[in-house]
Design an enzyme around this catalytic site. Structure first.
Site, PDB file in Angstrom:
ATOM      1  N   GLU A 119     -59.924  -0.696  -1.969  1.00 36.49           N
ATOM      2  CA  GLU A 119     -59.013  -1.425  -2.859  1.00 36.49           C
ATOM      3  C   GLU A 119     -57.624  -0.790  -2.883  1.00 36.49           C
ATOM      4  O   GLU A 119     -56.985  -0.682  -3.926  1.00 36.49           O
ATOM      5  CB  GLU A 119     -59.609  -1.564  -4.262  1.00 36.49           C
ATOM      6  CG  GLU A 119     -60.935  -2.317  -4.266  1.00 36.49           C
ATOM      7  CD  GLU A 119     -61.430  -2.703  -5.650  1.00 36.49           C
ATOM      8  OE1 GLU A 119     -60.617  -2.709  -6.604  1.00 36.49           O
ATOM      9  OE2 GLU A 119     -62.637  -3.010  -5.783  1.00 36.49           O
TER      10      GLU A 119
ATOM     11  N   GLU B 212     -69.504  -3.806  -2.123  1.00 36.20           N
ATOM     12  CA  GLU B 212     -69.861  -3.322  -3.469  1.00 36.20           C
ATOM     13  C   GLU B 212     -70.207  -4.503  -4.352  1.00 36.20           C
ATOM     14  O   GLU B 212     -69.447  -5.477  -4.421  1.00 36.20           O
ATOM     15  CB  GLU B 212     -68.684  -2.592  -4.139  1.00 36.20           C
ATOM     16  CG  GLU B 212     -68.385  -1.210  -3.662  1.00 36.20           C
ATOM     17  CD  GLU B 212     -67.318  -0.554  -4.552  1.00 36.20           C
ATOM     18  OE1 GLU B 212     -67.169  -0.993  -5.717  1.00 36.20           O
ATOM     19  OE2 GLU B 212     -66.654   0.359  -4.071  1.00 36.20           O
TER      20      GLU B 212
END
Length: 283
Positions: free
Chosen positions: A64, A205
């Site tokens: 991210e 995830e």
């Protein structure tokens, strides 16, 4: 004391016999700076272990990192490391990055998925590059966060894979769970860029907290989510829009993390630090 989230993610994938090497955000600038820097990083962090018998599947440039202060450097770091992989003749290793929902401007309905202003140029270039090299985009999806943010629009059953009838239709596609809708929003954003449906992505995830903020964070909800996610991935393995793939999904995460600053971020694990199960999932 447990190490932070990235290390736990690596551990989960290692236990699953699928190895990943993570370029931490602070190393991205160095790897992007030159081909020589990328080659050295690759030798030190990947090739050394390949020669010892470790089989890597992914090199992930940042978790991210887009959006973020080094976002503009991620594509060049990926290009440099891809060249390193090719030179070493280990073409089974994919070079990519992991992104979360912040890169999307719109996600409902899923067919409206598109990359948000501010990162759209980077994500468009990156999506094209990954498509041309055959690498998947890694995505982090948490229906729990969506539920907590919009409880007036999202039901708990929809987030936990428990609805028996479609919650909504998007064109001729029916959606029974939030997970599929979130995946297909990314699919739509990627297809919008490359103008082809055969884009590749991996859910790197996803998970549910057993404690933390609000009543939704509890052991029973985490158990139901991850059990139903596992069943969905094994028995169905696709989404309404991506019915032609065997979707790769990784549960985050193996252990609870006592060093996370936010309480609910500490409690996504399926095991306690003493290796006892938080709830039964893997047997």
């Amino acid at each position: 004391m447990l190490t932070p989230k990235i290390a736990m993610w690596i551990m989960v994938l290692t236990v699953a016999a699928i190895h990943i090497s993570m370029v931490l955000d602070e190393a991205i600038a160095h790897v992007a700076s030159s081909q020589e820097a990328a080659d050295k990083w690759f030798r030190d962090h990947v090739l050394t272990y390949v020669h010892k018998g470790v089989r890597f599947r992914y090199i992930c440039v940042g978790n991210e990192a887009i959006p973020g202060v080094v976002q503009s450097l991620v594509p060049q770091a990926i290009i440099n490391l891809y060249n390193s992989v090719r030179k070493a003749s280990v073409d089974y290793i994919y070079v990519t990055t992991a992104v979360g929902g912040k890169v999307l401007e719109s996600s409902y309905p899923p067919s409206a998925g598109r990359f948000v202003n501010g990162v759209d140029k980077i994500m468009n270039n990156l999506t094209n590059y990954l498509y041309n090299t055959g690498s998947p985009l890694l995505i982090n999806l948490y229906p729990y966060h969506a539920l907590v943010s919009e409880p007036q629009h999202i039901s708990l059953d929809y987030a936990l894979f428990q609805t028996q009838k479609p919650v909504f239709t998007d064109g001729d596609l029916e959606y029974f769970n939030l997970f599929d809708a979130m995946v297909d929003a990314f699919v739509a954003a990627m297809v919008r860029v490359v103008q082809k449906e055969d884009v590749k992505l991996v859910v790197a995830e996803t998970g549910w907290p057993t404690a933390g903020v609000g009543s939704y964070a509890c052991t029973e909800n985490a158990r139901i989510y991850n059990l139903n996610l596992r069943k969905h991935a094994i028995e169905k393995g696709c989404t309404p829009r991506k019915a032609d793939i065997n979707l790769e999904v990784y549960i985050s995460e193996m252990f609870n993390e006592n060093l996370q600053p936010d309480e609910f971020e500490r409690n996504f694990g399926t095991f306690y630090p003493n290796l006892t199960e938080v709830y039964q999932l893997w047997r």
